[in-house]
Design a protein around this motif. Structure first.
Motif, PDB file in Angstrom:
ATOM      1  N   TYR A   1      -2.973   6.515   3.619  1.00  0.00           N
ATOM      2  CA  TYR A   1      -1.773   5.818   3.940  1.00  0.00           C
ATOM      3  C   TYR A   1      -0.971   6.601   4.868  1.00  0.00           C
ATOM      4  O   TYR A   1      -0.738   7.497   5.107  1.00  0.00           O
ATOM      5  CB  TYR A   1      -1.058   5.681   2.666  1.00  0.00           C
ATOM      6  N   THR A   2      -0.687   5.651   6.085  1.00  0.00           N
ATOM      7  CA  THR A   2       0.173   5.905   6.942  1.00  0.00           C
ATOM      8  C   THR A   2       1.542   5.006   7.217  1.00  0.00           C
ATOM      9  O   THR A   2       1.224   3.854   7.089  1.00  0.00           O
ATOM     10  CB  THR A   2      -0.400   5.823   8.533  1.00  0.00           C
TER      11      THR A   2
ATOM     12  N   ARG B   1      -2.666   2.204  -4.500  1.00  0.00           N
ATOM     13  CA  ARG B   1      -2.896   3.244  -3.826  1.00  0.00           C
ATOM     14  C   ARG B   1      -3.813   3.063  -2.666  1.00  0.00           C
ATOM     15  O   ARG B   1      -4.607   2.219  -2.708  1.00  0.00           O
ATOM     16  CB  ARG B   1      -3.718   4.223  -4.819  1.00  0.00           C
TER      17      ARG B   1
ATOM     18  N   ASP C   1       0.833  -1.221   0.085  1.00  0.00           N
ATOM     19  CA  ASP C   1       0.207  -0.056  -0.198  1.00  0.00           C
ATOM     20  C   ASP C   1       0.928   1.240   0.079  1.00  0.00           C
ATOM     21  O   ASP C   1       1.804   1.216   0.485  1.00  0.00           O
ATOM     22  CB  ASP C   1      -0.793  -0.118   1.240  1.00  0.00           C
ATOM     23  N   CYS C   2       0.362   2.381  -0.708  1.00  0.00           N
ATOM     24  CA  CYS C   2       1.157   3.589  -0.780  1.00  0.00           C
ATOM     25  C   CYS C   2       0.388   4.655  -1.403  1.00  0.00           C
ATOM     26  O   CYS C   2      -0.829   4.233  -1.744  1.00  0.00           O
ATOM     27  CB  CYS C   2       2.562   3.340  -1.525  1.00  0.00           C
ATOM     28  N   PRO C   3       0.747   5.954  -1.142  1.00  0.00           N
ATOM     29  CA  PRO C   3      -0.024   7.079  -1.878  1.00  0.00           C
ATOM     30  C   PRO C   3       0.272   7.212  -3.204  1.00  0.00           C
ATOM     31  O   PRO C   3      -0.744   7.780  -4.043  1.00  0.00           O
ATOM     32  CB  PRO C   3       0.571   8.023  -0.826  1.00  0.00           C
ATOM     33  N   ASP C   4       1.304   6.782  -3.775  1.00  0.00           N
ATOM     34  CA  ASP C   4       1.671   6.771  -5.217  1.00  0.00           C
ATOM     35  C   ASP C   4       2.281   5.454  -5.956  1.00  0.00           C
ATOM     36  O   ASP C   4       3.335   5.494  -5.814  1.00  0.00           O
ATOM     37  CB  ASP C   4       2.544   8.059  -5.357  1.00  0.00           C
TER      38      ASP C   4
ATOM     39  N   ASP D   1      -5.717   5.545   0.208  1.00  0.00           N
ATOM     40  CA  ASP D   1      -6.018   6.913   0.688  1.00  0.00           C
ATOM     41  C   ASP D   1      -5.691   6.868   2.303  1.00  0.00           C
ATOM     42  O   ASP D   1      -6.351   5.669   2.789  1.00  0.00           O
ATOM     43  CB  ASP D   1      -7.398   7.141   0.469  1.00  0.00           C
TER      44      ASP D   1
ATOM     45  N   ALA E   1       7.976   5.452   0.494  1.00  0.00           N
ATOM     46  CA  ALA E   1       6.491   5.862   1.236  1.00  0.00           C
ATOM     47  C   ALA E   1       6.561   5.213   2.704  1.00  0.00           C
ATOM     48  O   ALA E   1       5.636   5.404   3.257  1.00  0.00           O
ATOM     49  CB  ALA E   1       5.750   4.691   0.457  1.00  0.00           C
TER      50      ALA E   1
ATOM     51  N   GLU F   1      -4.439   3.279  -9.709  1.00  0.00           N
ATOM     52  CA  GLU F   1      -4.838   2.569  -8.420  1.00  0.00           C
ATOM     53  C   GLU F   1      -3.763   1.285  -8.202  1.00  0.00           C
ATOM     54  O   GLU F   1      -3.548   1.064  -6.988  1.00  0.00           O
ATOM     55  CB  GLU F   1      -6.191   2.159  -8.102  1.00  0.00           C
TER      56      GLU F   1
END
Length: 119
Positions: free
Chosen positions: A56-57, A52, A12-15, A54, A110, A36
């Motif tokens: 993401y931490t 992607r 998982d990641c933002p980009d 949303d 990330a 995505e």
């Protein structure tokens, strides 16, 4: 007898495209897809996927009261050369205390922890 076989590890990641590009620089291979979900197809048939997420931490490392979730161990022949390369690609060191070990810990752009491990 196995019930299944591993298909792909998904981060998982933002980009997704940017993170796939980072790992392509580290591992080789080609980045496929946009949006995505993005795949990194590596030589030998292995793959990593990036999704992607949303909100993401990034995992925390080290954090005794929190989970790093997972990490990748990447095998290298020359730790110093590999370190120089991953830092140029945007990784950041997470543990620089003991340079005599056969492994070093970094975060990808990330924030996922990964280790470079001398073979």
């Amino acid at each position: 007898m196995a019930l299944a076989k591993l298909g792909v590890v998904v981060l998982d990641c933002p980009d997704p495209r940017a993170l796939a590009g980072f790992y392509a620089g580290v591992l080789g291979g080609t980045v496929e897809g946009d949006g995505e979900w993005v795949d990194l197809k590596m030589p030998g048939g292995q793959a990593l996927a990036f999704q992607r997420a949303d909100g993401y931490t990034a995992p925390k490392w080290p954090a005794p009261d929190d989970s790093q979730q997972f990490h990748l161990d990447l095998v290298v022949e020359d730790l110093d050369a590999a370190e120089e390369g991953v830092l140029k690609l945007g990784a950041r060191p997470l543990d620089t205390a003991d340079r005599s070990r056969t492994w070093r810990v970094y975060a990808d752009p990330a924030g996922h922890p990964f280790c470079l491990c001398a073979c």
